[in-house]
Design a protein around this motif. Sequence first.
Motif, PDB file in Angstrom:
ATOM      1  N   LYS A 256      36.445  32.159  38.307  1.00 51.74           N
ATOM      2  CA  LYS A 256      37.757  32.814  38.187  1.00 51.74           C
ATOM      3  C   LYS A 256      38.321  33.217  39.543  1.00 51.74           C
ATOM      4  O   LYS A 256      39.454  32.865  39.902  1.00 51.74           O
ATOM      5  CB  LYS A 256      37.652  34.036  37.280  1.00 51.74           C
ATOM      6  N   GLU A 257      37.547  33.985  40.311  1.00 55.22           N
ATOM      7  CA  GLU A 257      38.059  34.519  41.578  1.00 55.22           C
ATOM      8  C   GLU A 257      38.383  33.401  42.556  1.00 55.22           C
ATOM      9  O   GLU A 257      39.387  33.458  43.277  1.00 55.22           O
ATOM     10  CB  GLU A 257      37.043  35.492  42.203  1.00 55.22           C
ATOM     11  N   ASN A 258      37.543  32.382  42.566  1.00 54.03           N
ATOM     12  CA  ASN A 258      37.787  31.255  43.473  1.00 54.03           C
ATOM     13  C   ASN A 258      39.053  30.506  43.076  1.00 54.03           C
ATOM     14  O   ASN A 258      39.850  30.104  43.939  1.00 54.03           O
ATOM     15  CB  ASN A 258      36.583  30.317  43.474  1.00 54.03           C
ATOM     16  N   LEU A 259      39.244  30.308  41.776  1.00 54.95           N
ATOM     17  CA  LEU A 259      40.449  29.607  41.336  1.00 54.95           C
ATOM     18  C   LEU A 259      41.702  30.405  41.689  1.00 54.95           C
ATOM     19  O   LEU A 259      42.687  29.833  42.179  1.00 54.95           O
ATOM     20  CB  LEU A 259      40.407  29.346  39.821  1.00 54.95           C
ATOM     21  N   ILE A 260      41.681  31.699  41.436  1.00 56.87           N
ATOM     22  CA  ILE A 260      42.851  32.528  41.762  1.00 56.87           C
ATOM     23  C   ILE A 260      43.151  32.448  43.256  1.00 56.87           C
ATOM     24  O   ILE A 260      44.311  32.326  43.667  1.00 56.87           O
ATOM     25  CB  ILE A 260      42.628  33.985  41.310  1.00 56.87           C
ATOM     26  N   LEU A 261      42.111  32.496  44.071  1.00 53.76           N
ATOM     27  CA  LEU A 261      42.293  32.390  45.518  1.00 53.76           C
ATOM     28  C   LEU A 261      42.947  31.058  45.883  1.00 53.76           C
ATOM     29  O   LEU A 261      43.902  31.005  46.677  1.00 53.76           O
ATOM     30  CB  LEU A 261      40.943  32.531  46.225  1.00 53.76           C
ATOM     31  N   LYS A 262      42.451  29.974  45.297  1.00 51.27           N
ATOM     32  CA  LYS A 262      42.982  28.651  45.594  1.00 51.27           C
ATOM     33  C   LYS A 262      44.423  28.492  45.068  1.00 51.27           C
ATOM     34  O   LYS A 262      45.262  27.832  45.709  1.00 51.27           O
ATOM     35  CB  LYS A 262      42.087  27.564  44.998  1.00 51.27           C
ATOM     36  N   LEU A 263      44.708  29.069  43.913  1.00 46.80           N
ATOM     37  CA  LEU A 263      46.070  29.015  43.375  1.00 46.80           C
ATOM     38  C   LEU A 263      47.042  29.731  44.311  1.00 46.80           C
ATOM     39  O   LEU A 263      48.158  29.244  44.567  1.00 46.80           O
ATOM     40  CB  LEU A 263      46.127  29.638  41.975  1.00 46.80           C
ATOM     41  N   THR A 318      54.478  33.287  40.105  1.00 47.83           N
ATOM     42  CA  THR A 318      53.703  34.492  39.809  1.00 47.83           C
ATOM     43  C   THR A 318      52.446  34.162  39.020  1.00 47.83           C
ATOM     44  O   THR A 318      52.494  33.434  38.024  1.00 47.83           O
ATOM     45  CB  THR A 318      54.559  35.493  39.010  1.00 47.83           C
ATOM     46  N   LEU A 319      51.317  34.727  39.473  1.00 53.16           N
ATOM     47  CA  LEU A 319      50.058  34.655  38.734  1.00 53.16           C
ATOM     48  C   LEU A 319      49.734  36.034  38.206  1.00 53.16           C
ATOM     49  O   LEU A 319      49.841  37.031  38.932  1.00 53.16           O
ATOM     50  CB  LEU A 319      48.915  34.194  39.643  1.00 53.16           C
ATOM     51  N   ILE A 320      49.347  36.111  36.932  1.00 53.27           N
ATOM     52  CA  ILE A 320      49.000  37.392  36.320  1.00 53.27           C
ATOM     53  C   ILE A 320      47.606  37.295  35.707  1.00 53.27           C
ATOM     54  O   ILE A 320      47.340  36.406  34.889  1.00 53.27           O
ATOM     55  CB  ILE A 320      50.015  37.796  35.231  1.00 53.27           C
TER      56      ILE A 320
END
Length: 455
Positions: A256-263, A318-320
């Motif tokens: 999760k955290e890695n994907l959010i960072l990459k997004l 926006t990412l939520i």
Amino acid sequence: MNISDHINAQQAYFNSQITKPIPFRKEVLLRLKKTIEKYEPDIEDALWNDLRKSKFESYIAETGFVLTELNRTLKNLKKWATPKKEKTPLFLFGSKSHLQYEPYGITLILSPWNYPFQLLFAPLIGTVAAGNCAILKPSPASTHTTIISKKIIEEVFDPRHVLLIEADNRETNLILQQRFDYIFYTGGVEYGKRVMEAASKHLTPVTLELGGKSPCIVDKDANIDIAARRIVWGKFLNCGQTCVAPDYVFVHQEIKENLILKLKEEIIRQYGENPQESPDYPRIIHSGRFYNLMLLLKQGKIEIGGKYDEQDLYIAPTLISGITPENRIMNEEIFGPILPIMTFDNRETVINYINSQEKPLALYYFGKNKKNIQDVLGKTSSGGACINDVVSHLANPNLPFGGVGYSGMGHYHGIDSFYTFSHTRSVLTTSTRINPGLKFSPFAGKLPILKRFMK
């Protein structure tokens, strides 16, 4: 002339048989192609003024898409329209069978504002290729594109063949009261129900291209860099105002955290630190949609974005996170640049959630394990799907595009557009040189022979 007079004029034109010969169909489609090419700069300006689409996005998703569809149709129309031989069973000895494709007659095409050029002209190509007449009713929200579209239509077509009518919602309701031979609608589910109800009064066949909440699953073995790049592209294309955009993401808890960072990195890479200044980032269509989307920004934790400018109809990509299925954002199609992110540990939980909702127009899965891919595809249902990509299945003219359940019915693109707007007529031709007596009475002693033939 009122709408009834236009329909009567088109009916007389259709009954004259002028639209049926293949050379006529190809001639007007070729004229349409050349006219679109002539007005390409005007189309780009219109799409910029309506949605602030860049020239690149206007071409890849609108003008270029339509021209590709035209080229393919012009190249293959004669083959598509050629009657096709079919096998005839032995008990019909002396007969030959074939399929013949005939136009329905007068078609009504109702198109939306989010891809106002593509979604008006792509079905038009299919209905003209099939030999029909057409009345076009574009959305009143995309006024600039409607103006240039009308100019093109009037330059290419006799109004008895194809006519574009501008109408608001009340006037559209009056149009739907008329009798058509086929109705093709692209838009929202609720109005789609009204279209189908109106069509049912005349037993008119319909194609409904609707929408819904298209899920995107990112499994723990996914290539995160590639997933992030493709999700950002597909989600924020046209500022999220795409019926097949990823509506929400389910990502495995471990990544999760890695994907959010990459997004986040991808949003900045594709649109810059301030997307409002990017020439590649479109705008919301009008203030009504803008305010609806603003309500959705009040949920969960904003990971990036959340900025907006009411005067510019701008909402940042926006990412939520911190979203649950109970949140309002998960109970309506977003249709904007807001991407909620949820997590999962067990893939079955995601599958069960998807299956508990209305069937989506598209489903996206990122992962490498072939068994898991087949598991997701085999246990879910959607109009279309991409593995390790999003949205791109629309670009393949060999794949039919359409929904299932609440996301729509019927499909089109390429040869499927021709089939959608054609009635497939079954024709059996029987020889008069022989007259087998098996099917005629009296039937005494014939049943054992018939059973043997029919098996």
